[in-house]
Design an enzyme around this catalytic site. Sequence first.
Site, PDB file in Angstrom:
ATOM      1  N   ASP A  67      -3.481   3.446   9.837  1.00  0.00           N
ATOM      2  CA  ASP A  67      -2.873   4.328   9.166  1.00  0.00           C
ATOM      3  C   ASP A  67      -3.816   4.957   8.398  1.00  0.00           C
ATOM      4  O   ASP A  67      -5.167   5.032   8.024  1.00  0.00           O
ATOM      5  CB  ASP A  67      -1.771   3.524   8.078  1.00  0.00           C
ATOM      6  CG  ASP A  67      -2.462   2.412   7.140  1.00  0.00           C
ATOM      7  OD1 ASP A  67      -3.673   2.322   7.438  1.00  0.00           O
ATOM      8  OD2 ASP A  67      -1.708   1.571   6.988  1.00  0.00           O
ATOM      9  N   ASN A 134       4.585  -6.094  -1.057  1.00  0.00           N
ATOM     10  CA  ASN A 134       6.085  -5.834  -0.707  1.00  0.00           C
ATOM     11  C   ASN A 134       6.346  -6.320   0.794  1.00  0.00           C
ATOM     12  O   ASN A 134       7.494  -5.811   1.185  1.00  0.00           O
ATOM     13  CB  ASN A 134       6.635  -4.436  -0.989  1.00  0.00           C
ATOM     14  CG  ASN A 134       5.899  -3.171   0.042  1.00  0.00           C
ATOM     15  OD1 ASN A 134       4.734  -3.910   0.598  1.00  0.00           O
ATOM     16  ND2 ASN A 134       6.248  -2.261  -0.110  1.00  0.00           N
ATOM     17  N   HIS A 136       4.816  -4.898   3.504  1.00  0.00           N
ATOM     18  CA  HIS A 136       4.495  -3.915   4.627  1.00  0.00           C
ATOM     19  C   HIS A 136       3.435  -4.330   5.450  1.00  0.00           C
ATOM     20  O   HIS A 136       2.511  -5.285   4.871  1.00  0.00           O
ATOM     21  CB  HIS A 136       4.199  -2.563   3.879  1.00  0.00           C
ATOM     22  CG  HIS A 136       3.071  -2.420   3.372  1.00  0.00           C
ATOM     23  ND1 HIS A 136       2.823  -1.445   2.285  1.00  0.00           N
ATOM     24  CD2 HIS A 136       1.711  -3.092   3.387  1.00  0.00           C
ATOM     25  CE1 HIS A 136       1.763  -1.319   1.856  1.00  0.00           C
ATOM     26  NE2 HIS A 136       0.893  -2.430   2.415  1.00  0.00           N
ATOM     27  N   GLU A 141       6.923   0.683   5.535  1.00  0.00           N
ATOM     28  CA  GLU A 141       7.317   0.073   4.380  1.00  0.00           C
ATOM     29  C   GLU A 141       8.870  -0.487   4.494  1.00  0.00           C
ATOM     30  O   GLU A 141       9.480  -0.095   5.288  1.00  0.00           O
ATOM     31  CB  GLU A 141       7.572   1.214   3.098  1.00  0.00           C
ATOM     32  CG  GLU A 141       6.140   1.812   3.058  1.00  0.00           C
ATOM     33  CD  GLU A 141       5.239   1.014   1.811  1.00  0.00           C
ATOM     34  OE1 GLU A 141       5.469  -0.208   1.918  1.00  0.00           O
ATOM     35  OE2 GLU A 141       4.547   1.603   1.210  1.00  0.00           O
TER      36      GLU A 141
HETATM   37  P1  PGA Z   1      -5.095  -5.109   0.584  1.00  0.00           P
HETATM   38  O1  PGA Z   1      -3.944  -4.258   1.258  1.00  0.00           O
HETATM   39  O2  PGA Z   1      -5.863  -5.644   1.557  1.00  0.00           O
HETATM   40  O3  PGA Z   1      -5.739  -4.263  -0.356  1.00  0.00           O
HETATM   41  O4  PGA Z   1      -4.408  -6.358  -0.371  1.00  0.00           O
HETATM   42  C1  PGA Z   1      -3.345  -4.820   2.368  1.00  0.00           C
HETATM   43  C2  PGA Z   1      -1.999  -4.088   2.393  1.00  0.00           C
HETATM   44  O5  PGA Z   1      -1.493  -3.397   1.926  1.00  0.00           O
HETATM   45  O6  PGA Z   1      -1.432  -4.041   3.804  1.00  0.00           O
END
Ligand code: PGA
Length: 238
Positions: A67, A134, A136, A141
Amino acid sequence: MKKIVCNTYEEVCNFGADIFVQQLKKKPDSVLGLATGSTPIDLYSDLVRRAKNGEVDFSKVRTFNLDEYYPIKASHPQSYRAFMEKHLFSKIKVESSNFLNGEASDPHAECAAYDAKVQKAGGIDLQLLGIGVNGHIAFIEPDSSYPLGSYLVELAEETLIANSRFFKEGENQPTSALSMGLSPIFSARHIMMLVTGPNKAPVIKRLFENVIHTDLPASLLHLHPNVTVVVDRAANGE
Ligand code: PGA
């Protein structure tokens, strides 16, 4: 979906690096799906160390990142392209690295072209994922429906809050992103998700209820035949 519990963050990253090394021993010209975020940082430094000591060779590898913020300049320090350059691509040589372009004038055409590129590469051999608080994956999302292809997505409030820690005061934080969709992610022969820290314990508990929750994108991974979730004890709620 298999769960591996490691003691610490370092062990999770070391385990993840072992999986990458095994993959490249088996297929040196693998197609790798890569992730950003704070979780894979030590995994990447582990891989760089192993590449430097000759344990693994990335020179034939093609990579696709999951992404990118939209819109964002590639040169912006918080772009995911800049993140990958800093943590991996400035340190090891790969055959090619591919990104969704945060500067594309037509985001929909950009996403379609990206999916075509993944398909042309034969799909992904090993896909690295994180998970948001959350639920995702990539920037898919929670929603009531999910596009199959890569798409332009409005970031969820929880994601904006979680990622605000990376942006300096007054720095413009993008509220949208281009995310790989379910089709390219599910093209992966093996999906490995790394999850660490106590703030992820609730979402991991929910993920392992072994139910497809429509508001928990990661739970869709139960439909994929080869998913390994590597957690530390904290993310496992211990
Ligand atoms: P993080 O992000 O490794 O910074 O916790 C993971 C994500 O949002 O997929």
